[in-house]
Design a protein around this motif. Structure first.
Motif, mmCIF file in Angstrom:
data_model
loop_
_atom_site.group_PDB
_atom_site.id
_atom_site.type_symbol
_atom_site.label_atom_id
_atom_site.label_comp_id
_atom_site.label_asym_id
_atom_site.label_seq_id
_atom_site.Cartn_x
_atom_site.Cartn_y
_atom_site.Cartn_z
ATOM 1 N N SER A 41 23.178 -44.229 -39.484
ATOM 2 C CA SER A 41 23.325 -45.149 -38.351
ATOM 3 C C SER A 41 24.149 -46.382 -38.726
ATOM 4 C CB SER A 41 21.944 -45.584 -37.845
ATOM 5 O OG SER A 41 21.239 -46.264 -38.873
ATOM 6 N N ALA A 42 24.577 -46.447 -39.988
ATOM 7 C CA ALA A 42 25.387 -47.593 -40.451
ATOM 8 C C ALA A 42 26.530 -47.046 -41.313
ATOM 9 C CB ALA A 42 24.532 -48.581 -41.225
ATOM 10 N N ASP A 43 27.382 -46.241 -40.704
ATOM 11 C CA ASP A 43 28.392 -45.501 -41.462
ATOM 12 C C ASP A 43 29.403 -46.374 -42.207
ATOM 13 O OD1 ASP A 43 27.300 -43.101 -40.898
ATOM 14 O OD2 ASP A 43 28.757 -42.497 -39.377
ATOM 15 N N LYS A 44 29.583 -47.603 -41.776
ATOM 16 C CA LYS A 44 30.530 -48.476 -42.477
ATOM 17 C C LYS A 44 29.917 -49.116 -43.724
ATOM 18 C CE LYS A 44 33.734 -49.711 -38.784
ATOM 19 N NZ LYS A 44 34.410 -50.826 -38.056
ATOM 20 N N LYS A 45 28.597 -49.161 -43.756
ATOM 21 C CA LYS A 45 27.928 -49.806 -44.886
ATOM 22 C C LYS A 45 27.201 -48.824 -45.801
ATOM 23 C CE LYS A 45 27.313 -54.276 -42.578
ATOM 24 N NZ LYS A 45 26.347 -55.295 -42.126
ATOM 25 N N ILE A 46 26.696 -47.752 -45.235
ATOM 26 C CA ILE A 46 25.935 -46.772 -46.022
ATOM 27 C C ILE A 46 26.798 -45.533 -46.278
ATOM 28 C CG2 ILE A 46 23.914 -45.287 -46.113
ATOM 29 C CD1 ILE A 46 23.237 -48.224 -46.372
ATOM 30 N N LEU A 47 26.977 -45.234 -47.553
ATOM 31 C CA LEU A 47 27.683 -44.016 -47.950
ATOM 32 C C LEU A 47 26.636 -42.965 -48.304
ATOM 33 C CD1 LEU A 47 30.283 -42.476 -48.725
ATOM 34 C CD2 LEU A 47 30.011 -43.387 -51.034
ATOM 35 N N ALA A 48 26.729 -41.810 -47.663
ATOM 36 C CA ALA A 48 25.784 -40.730 -47.952
ATOM 37 C C ALA A 48 26.529 -39.404 -47.971
ATOM 38 C CB ALA A 48 24.669 -40.695 -46.907
ATOM 39 N N TYR A 49 26.272 -38.610 -48.992
ATOM 40 C CA TYR A 49 26.872 -37.277 -49.037
ATOM 41 C C TYR A 49 25.946 -36.309 -49.755
ATOM 42 C CZ TYR A 49 28.665 -39.113 -53.559
ATOM 43 O OH TYR A 49 28.808 -39.694 -54.798
#
Length: 480
Positions: A412-420
């Motif tokens: 929900s915070a794609d600019k701040k949270i990197l997840a892969y």
């Protein structure tokens, strides 16, 4: 007299047999201790270590580094890349601050400037400051006995001004309209790069190419090295590297690493791995707040569309160039350092450790003169141990020619949270990180019970659960 001759003959035969037996034992021992040839399987889980022999120890010797090789196993190292350890030219030698050593009047001041590792006067010898060729051979053998491959830094674009080729084969070098040998030229601007301590080689000369390949083969055939890191690989014609790799691999399988800004055209027939320079610069930018997690997602889409499936890159937070010229990890990445380090291990590719990084080194190593590394284990060493163990044993972090899949995970915070997500052979790993200097509350598609790897705790994440991450906080989540 005849009896005496008979006794001598029998004795000689006996000694000869014993020597043959010793030689056979020695040969058999060597075979037992030798490392299996370089292969794709090794590349999947390897960590590469860049060894700066000059600065690694107060002695700056092969021997001082060799005694620490067994310890590198603790970090999961499988490939040792030796920075250039050849003799360095004295003519036009550089000093700190862009000066030429020849311009320094004080003879004692001159002595402390050892020149650039990349200004080579002889491709087939070792720098006596580091020790002897026998010391070098012991380093290679020790690495092999400890399950590590050794690759040499190969500087093909230029030589130092003391190299014998300058005298014997001036036509092997680039010359100006006056017939004078020149230092390397920036092809985009037509001006000198300022590398005045080296002479530019002319790759239009086929005899020079042949001689250089023979010098590379010398190290593989006579000293059992396992490959090369090609300095400024993009500055040398690709067909040279392709020919060199083919010829070298006729001796034995080797590992080839290309230093290049855009290595995609250098793979397949020449190199196994290239530098992830663009990704590294983006890491620096994210750490400085100049880019964000969304920019990383876009970069990975670019990688996926640019490179072929079996291409892979070397990931790093520092190396000799970055450390000496751009700044330490802390200078460039600050509080983001650990998150970026963990990221470099969980991305597709192979992670790099540079000499001193494992000891929290927070200084720029001098480039043209003697310096040293304080080898005191602090915060980084145990993290590298854990990351190295995970890289070595979990197929979800395979990063070579048959790498685990990489899938971006929405938050929900794609600019701040990197997840892969990385996945292979039923193993799954998630990397989740706050790529900002502010706390972030967010939700993610990740759901289930996991091992939070670095602290070793269990963590449960429910669907649509709100997670709170501190600035630069990260988690490596392993499926249970």
């Amino acid at each position: 007299m005849k009896k005496l001759l008979l006794l001598i003959t029998v004795f000689t035969f006996f000694v000869s047999c014993k020597n043959e037996q010793k030689e056979a034992v020695k040969t058999e021992t060597t075979k037992e201790n030798s490392l299996p040839p370089v292969d794709n399987e090794m590349m999947e889980s390897a960590v590469i270590y860049e060894a700066n022999i000059r600065q690694y120890s107060p002695e700056g010797s092969f021997d001082a580094f060799t005694k620490d090789i067994p310890q590198l196993k603790e970090l999961g190292v499988k490939v040792i890349w030796l920075m250039p350890m050849y003799p360095i030219s004295e003519k036009n030698r550089k000093a700190t601050g862009g000066r030429d050593v020849e311009d320094i009047e004080d003879p004692e001041e001159r002595k402390k400037y050892l020149g650039s590792y990349y200004s080579i006067s002889d491709y087939k010898a070792v720098n006596p400051e580091h020790g002897t060729m026998e010391d070098f051979d012991e380093l290679v053998e020790t690495a092999h006995q400890n399950g590590m491959y050794v690759i040499l830094d190969w500087v093909a674009n230029h030589t130092g001004w003391d190299h014998q080729w300058i005298t014997d084969h001036p036509d092997w070098y680039t010359q100006n309209e006056k017939g004078e040998i020149v230092d390397p030229i920036n092809q985009d601007t037509g001006e000198s790069w300022g590398w005045t301590d080296v002479a530019d080689l002319n790759f239009d000369n086929q005899e020079m190419r042949k001689a250089m390949i023979e010098d590379m083969i010398f190290w593989v055939k006579e000293h059992d090295v396992d490959g090369f890191r090609a300095d400024a690989a993009h500055s040398v014609p690709t067909d040279f590297w392709e020919t060199a790799a083919k010829k070298i691999k006729e001796v034995k399988p080797v590992f080839m690493l290309a230093e290049a800004e855009s290595p995609k055209d250098l793979f397949h027939n020449a190199f196994d791995m290239g530098y992830n320079w663009e990704g590294h610069h983006l890491m620096n930018s994210i750490a400085k707040g100049e880019a964000n997690a969304k920019d990383w997602d876009n970069y990975m889409k670019k990688v996926d569309s640019t490179f072929q499936k079996d291409d892979f890159l070397m990931n790093f937070v520092t190396n000799h160039d970055e450390n000496s010229w751009a700044g330490t990890v802390k200078e460039r990445m600050g509080d983001a350092s650990e998150a970026m380090l963990a990221m470099s291990y969980t991305l597709p590719g192979m992670p790099l450790i540079y000499s001193g990084q494992e000891y929290d080194m927070d200084k720029r190593l001098k480039f043209f003169e003697k310096d040293t590394i304080a080898k005191t284990k602090g915060k980084v060493y145990p993290i590298l141990e854990k990351l190295g163990e995970l890289k070595a044993n979990n197929p979800a972090l395979h990063g070579g020619k048959d790498a685990a899949s990489y899938t971006a995970v929405k938050t929900s915070a794609d600019k701040k949270i990197l997840a892969y997500k990385r996945e292979k052979a039923g193993a799954v790993i998630y990397y989740v990180a706050n790529m900002s200097d502010k706390p972030v509350s967010f939700s993610t598609e990740i759901e289930g019970t996991f091992k939070d790897y670095i602290p070793g705790a269990e963590i449960k994440i429910a669907k649509d659960q709100k997670l709170e991450f501190k600035p630069w906080e990260y988690k490596i989540l392993i499926n249970k």
